[in-house]
Design a protein around this motif. Structure first.
Motif, PDB file in Angstrom:
ATOM      1  N   UNK A  37       0.849  -1.194   0.000  1.00  0.00           N
ATOM      2  CA  UNK A  37       0.000   0.000   0.000  1.00  0.00           C
ATOM      3  C   UNK A  37       0.882   1.241   0.000  1.00  0.00           C
ATOM      4  N   UNK A  38       0.816   1.990  -1.087  1.00  0.00           N
ATOM      5  CA  UNK A  38       1.550   3.253  -1.164  1.00  0.00           C
ATOM      6  C   UNK A  38       0.909   4.239  -0.183  1.00  0.00           C
ATOM      7  N   UNK A  39       1.595   5.352   0.137  1.00  0.00           N
ATOM      8  CA  UNK A  39       0.994   6.342   1.049  1.00  0.00           C
ATOM      9  C   UNK A  39      -0.392   6.809   0.588  1.00  0.00           C
ATOM     10  N   UNK A  40      -0.576   7.001  -0.725  1.00  0.00           N
ATOM     11  CA  UNK A  40      -1.890   7.430  -1.235  1.00  0.00           C
ATOM     12  C   UNK A  40      -2.939   6.329  -1.082  1.00  0.00           C
ATOM     13  N   UNK A  41      -2.539   5.088  -1.344  1.00  0.00           N
ATOM     14  CA  UNK A  41      -3.473   3.961  -1.209  1.00  0.00           C
ATOM     15  C   UNK A  41      -3.870   3.769   0.255  1.00  0.00           C
ATOM     16  N   UNK A  42      -2.908   3.935   1.160  1.00  0.00           N
ATOM     17  CA  UNK A  42      -3.193   3.804   2.596  1.00  0.00           C
ATOM     18  C   UNK A  42      -4.122   4.926   3.056  1.00  0.00           C
ATOM     19  N   UNK A  43      -3.872   6.130   2.553  1.00  0.00           N
ATOM     20  CA  UNK A  43      -4.723   7.279   2.888  1.00  0.00           C
ATOM     21  C   UNK A  43      -6.154   7.045   2.398  1.00  0.00           C
ATOM     22  N   UNK A  44      -6.280   6.478   1.204  1.00  0.00           N
ATOM     23  CA  UNK A  44      -7.604   6.178   0.647  1.00  0.00           C
ATOM     24  C   UNK A  44      -8.316   5.124   1.488  1.00  0.00           C
ATOM     25  N   UNK A  45      -7.574   4.120   1.953  1.00  0.00           N
ATOM     26  CA  UNK A  45      -8.162   3.060   2.777  1.00  0.00           C
ATOM     27  C   UNK A  45      -8.747   3.644   4.054  1.00  0.00           C
ATOM     28  N   UNK A  46      -8.035   4.602   4.642  1.00  0.00           N
ATOM     29  CA  UNK A  46      -8.456   5.153   5.933  1.00  0.00           C
ATOM     30  C   UNK A  46      -9.379   6.368   5.810  1.00  0.00           C
ATOM     31  N   UNK A  47      -9.889   6.644   4.622  1.00  0.00           N
ATOM     32  CA  UNK A  47     -10.824   7.768   4.462  1.00  0.00           C
ATOM     33  C   UNK A  47     -12.136   7.541   5.217  1.00  0.00           C
ATOM     34  N   UNK A  48     -12.459   6.279   5.514  1.00  0.00           N
ATOM     35  CA  UNK A  48     -13.691   5.994   6.251  1.00  0.00           C
ATOM     36  C   UNK A  48     -13.482   6.143   7.763  1.00  0.00           C
ATOM     37  N   UNK A  49     -12.266   6.507   8.190  1.00  0.00           N
ATOM     38  CA  UNK A  49     -11.948   6.741   9.600  1.00  0.00           C
ATOM     39  C   UNK A  49     -12.037   8.237   9.888  1.00  0.00           C
ATOM     40  N   UNK A  50     -12.347   8.621  11.133  1.00  0.00           N
ATOM     41  CA  UNK A  50     -12.363  10.053  11.463  1.00  0.00           C
ATOM     42  C   UNK A  50     -10.958  10.611  11.680  1.00  0.00           C
ATOM     43  N   UNK A  51      -9.961   9.728  11.742  1.00  0.00           N
ATOM     44  CA  UNK A  51      -8.574  10.155  11.926  1.00  0.00           C
ATOM     45  C   UNK A  51      -7.668   9.092  11.305  1.00  0.00           C
ATOM     46  N   UNK A  52      -6.379   9.439  11.131  1.00  0.00           N
ATOM     47  CA  UNK A  52      -5.412   8.488  10.576  1.00  0.00           C
ATOM     48  C   UNK A  52      -4.933   7.579  11.705  1.00  0.00           C
ATOM     49  N   UNK A  53      -5.284   6.285  11.661  1.00  0.00           N
ATOM     50  CA  UNK A  53      -4.979   5.427  12.811  1.00  0.00           C
ATOM     51  C   UNK A  53      -3.537   4.928  12.877  1.00  0.00           C
ATOM     52  N   UNK A  54      -2.848   4.865  11.742  1.00  0.00           N
ATOM     53  CA  UNK A  54      -1.476   4.326  11.727  1.00  0.00           C
ATOM     54  C   UNK A  54      -0.475   5.459  11.529  1.00  0.00           C
ATOM     55  N   UNK A  55       0.454   5.575  12.465  1.00  0.00           N
ATOM     56  CA  UNK A  55       1.512   6.575  12.348  1.00  0.00           C
ATOM     57  C   UNK A  55       2.739   5.987  11.665  1.00  0.00           C
ATOM     58  N   UNK A  56       3.813   6.792  11.534  1.00  0.00           N
ATOM     59  CA  UNK A  56       5.031   6.311  10.856  1.00  0.00           C
ATOM     60  C   UNK A  56       5.710   5.154  11.586  1.00  0.00           C
TER      61      UNK A  56
END
Length: 619
Positions: free
Chosen positions: A324-343
């Motif tokens: 999962x590229x950064x954009x793909x990961x961001x798209x996956x987590x769009x259904x979340x109210x926040x970004x759950x996975x940090x660096x």
């Protein structure tokens, strides 16, 4: 949805508030009307929405202002009754009653109002021309209805509208001044669209629309009905239908249309099915379903949960590179109210050469979250819509609670798939390197990790006798005098020392004697940095003699200073020890035992890779 509804009737004296209530109850106009009707409760089984409804009357002659204020604060909806043949009672709606109610309610959560024009049997004309401007002026007014207590006209409808205003309110969904949905409603429906878009192509095709319809309303749409819905969208907007499927814009337009036509219940049914409350927040009951975990038990994802997570990964891995590229990961987590996975997650699980989380790393992170913080896992699965897509009562169905570890020891076998290894050692002994090597990173790659992106966990798979298991490594902070119960709770212990530092082994010896010598937790001592020159340890016994005295496996040489990925043999041994804690150290020293375990691992890894490549071709 609310468990009950409380309706309050207010208005000027003699407008017919009490008559309306009595006509509803007795289904006939009362000959004698008291000053005030007693509070009545209509049982759930006789109301259209199947919710118990309390109807409360107000009488200026019998009640004080303070009692009125208390009733306003308790009411879920207020009916302001006026007489259609009494202009003064209509004027009082705006000059007295609406300001009074608004002063007694919070601005951000105004109670819905229904304007009720009673005694319509006494006039030929309608009061609607006078009332409509009032409705446009005050957004808290849900609707208005004219009725007659005397000839029972619109009595049932009045209380149905009042009930509907509470159970399916317009306020959170729609802004009448702007004639469009509110941002919070758009946000919720966008999440619902993304969850329902199973192939993530930005369109709800007929199969996805039917699944959505069945999920929310327990029935599919007939082919013609599907076409009719799409035709309505086509007639009103150019980009609402694409490739014969419904776009997000078309989906949002349909719900705007439902609301504008007074069919709020359709949108509310969808929102509630996907976990939303009256404030368009996901409910605690939806996000955190009850899950009982007895002591000495752990939590793991079951087969269905892994299948679901695999489908989510496939849905967002657009370029099919198994990462999962950064954009793909961001798209996956769009259904979340926040970004759950940090660096730090990228340094907890396997990544590719670009540092992107791989398919294996993705599943590993979910496994870690389930093991360490199952409530967080339930919350995350809730955002992804697990219970809806897999048609389960809740996402608790995704979790297996393992049996007590004592039973595993008694039966000398385990059904668990995740094993925890706590890694202890003095500062600078090589613990972090040991964790990162498990993820296939040699020293050169490890040196590129930023300090603020460091993780104290590493998780990946290991194979024992052909079985794939997860090994979770946890680096424990090096304070040998203050190790908590959490630091000690694990399936296997790894004591790491630096062979080039003469004071490094002492920590391992102290930790073992203080915490693990009398425990049933298997231990392994790691001689880290084995590529460096070994020095004599400043301890009464050499590491080898210490292991002999305490009947431990000899120190295992280990280095991550390699040209390629470091060897994983040591992690297979740790997983085996965790799986078979009942085996004596003599058994574990047996070379044929390790050979059987590791050969099974190699064969399974090769087969697993071949199967995975075949799966990719299918994808």
């Amino acid at each position: 949805m609310r468990k009950d509804v409380r309706i309050l009737l207010v208005g000027e004296p003699k407008v017919g508030k009490t008559s309306l209530i009595m006509s509803l109850v007795s289904e006939e106009f009362p000959d004698e009307v008291p000053l005030r009707a007693e509070e009545i409760t209509i049982p759930a089984d006789v109301t259209p929405e199947r919710v118990p409804t309390h109807i409360v009357d107000y009488s200026e002659a019998e009640q004080s202002d303070e009692q009125l204020y208390q009733e306003i604060s308790k009411a879920n909806v207020i009916c302001i009754v006026y007489s259609v043949n009494n202009k003064k009672s209509i004027e009082k709606v705006t000059s007295h009653w609406i300001p009074l109610i608004n002063d007694r309610t919070d601005k951000d959560s105004r109670v819905p109002l229904i304007l009720v024009g009673n005694k319509s049997d006494l006039v030929e004309h309608s009061s609607m021309e006078t009332i409509l401007p009032i409705m446009n002026q005050f957004s808290e007014i849900e609707t208005c209805v004219e009725c007659s207590a005397k000839n029972l006209k619109n009595i049932s409808e009045l209380f149905y509208y009042a009930q509907k205003a509470v159970l399916h309110p317009t306020g959170p969904l729609y802004c009448p001044e702007e004639k469009e949905m509110k941002p919070s409603c758009i946000k919720a429906l966008t999440r619902i669209f993304k969850i329902s878009d199973l192939d993530n192509d930005g369109i709800l095709n007929d199969n996805e629309l039917n699944f959505f319809q069945r999920t929310c309303f327990n029935m599919p749409l007939a082919p013609q009905a599907l076409e009719d819905v799409k035709n309505v969208v086509r007639r009103n907007m150019t980009d609402g239908v694409k490739d014969n499927g419904l776009t997000l814009k078309g989906f949002l337009f349909l719900h705007t249309l439902f609301i504008q036509r007074g069919r709020h219940e359709t949108t509310w049914t969808v929102l509630r099915r996907f976990g939303y409350d009256d404030d368009l927040e996901l409910t605690q009951e939806y996000l955190f379903p009850l899950l009982k975990i007895p002591p000495d038990c752990t939590t793991e994802l079951n087969h269905n949960a892994y299948l679901f997570l695999q489908s989510v990964f496939d849905k967002h891995d657009k370029d099919r590179d198994c990462a999962l590229s950064p954009d793909e990961l961001k798209d996956l987590f769009k259904v979340f109210p926040y970004m759950p996975w940090g660096p730090d997650v990228n340094n907890t699980v396997c990544t590719n050469e670009q540092g992107w989380i791989t398919y294996q790393g993705y599943l590993s992170q979910w496994t870690l979250t389930t093991y360490l913080d199952v409530q967080r896992c339930l919350e995350y699965l809730g955002y992804l819509g697990y219970s809806i897509i897999h048609e389960q009562d809740s996402q608790a169905a995704a979790v297996t609670v393992t049996r007590n570890k004592r039973i595993d020891l008694q039966k000398k076998q385990t059904q668990r798939n995740v094993f925890r290894c706590n890694v202890l050692g003095a500062r600078g002994s090589g613990k972090s390197g040991f964790l990162q090597a498990f993820l296939g990173r040699n020293l050169a790659r490890q040196r590129r990790i930023r300090e603020d992106h460091k993780s104290y966990y590493a998780i990946s798979t290991a194979y024992v006798y052909g079985q794939e298991k997860y090994l979770l490594l946890h680096e424990v902070l090096p304070d040998v005098d203050f190790l908590s119960e959490a630091d000690l709770a694990c399936d296997v212990v790894c004591l790491v020392y630096d062979i080039s530092n003469p004071r490094s082994f002492e920590y391992c010896a102290k930790a073992y004697k203080k915490y693990f010598m009398d425990s049933k937790t298997p231990c392994m001592i790691i001689a880290a940095k084995s590529d460096l020159h070994e020095v004599r340890q400043h301890y009464s016994l050499s590491p080898l003699d210490f292991c002999r005295r305490h009947k431990l496996h000899p120190p295992q040489p280990f280095t991550c200073n390699t040209a390629d990925a470091p060897s994983k043999d040591i992690y297979t041994k740790l997983t085996t020890m965790a799986m078979y804690p009942h085996m004596t150290q003599t058994d574990l020293k047996n070379s044929t035992f390790w050979l059987r375990a590791s050969v099974g691992a190699t064969v399974f890894a090769v087969l697993g890779f071949a199967m995975y490549k075949a799966l990719l071709k299918q994808r």
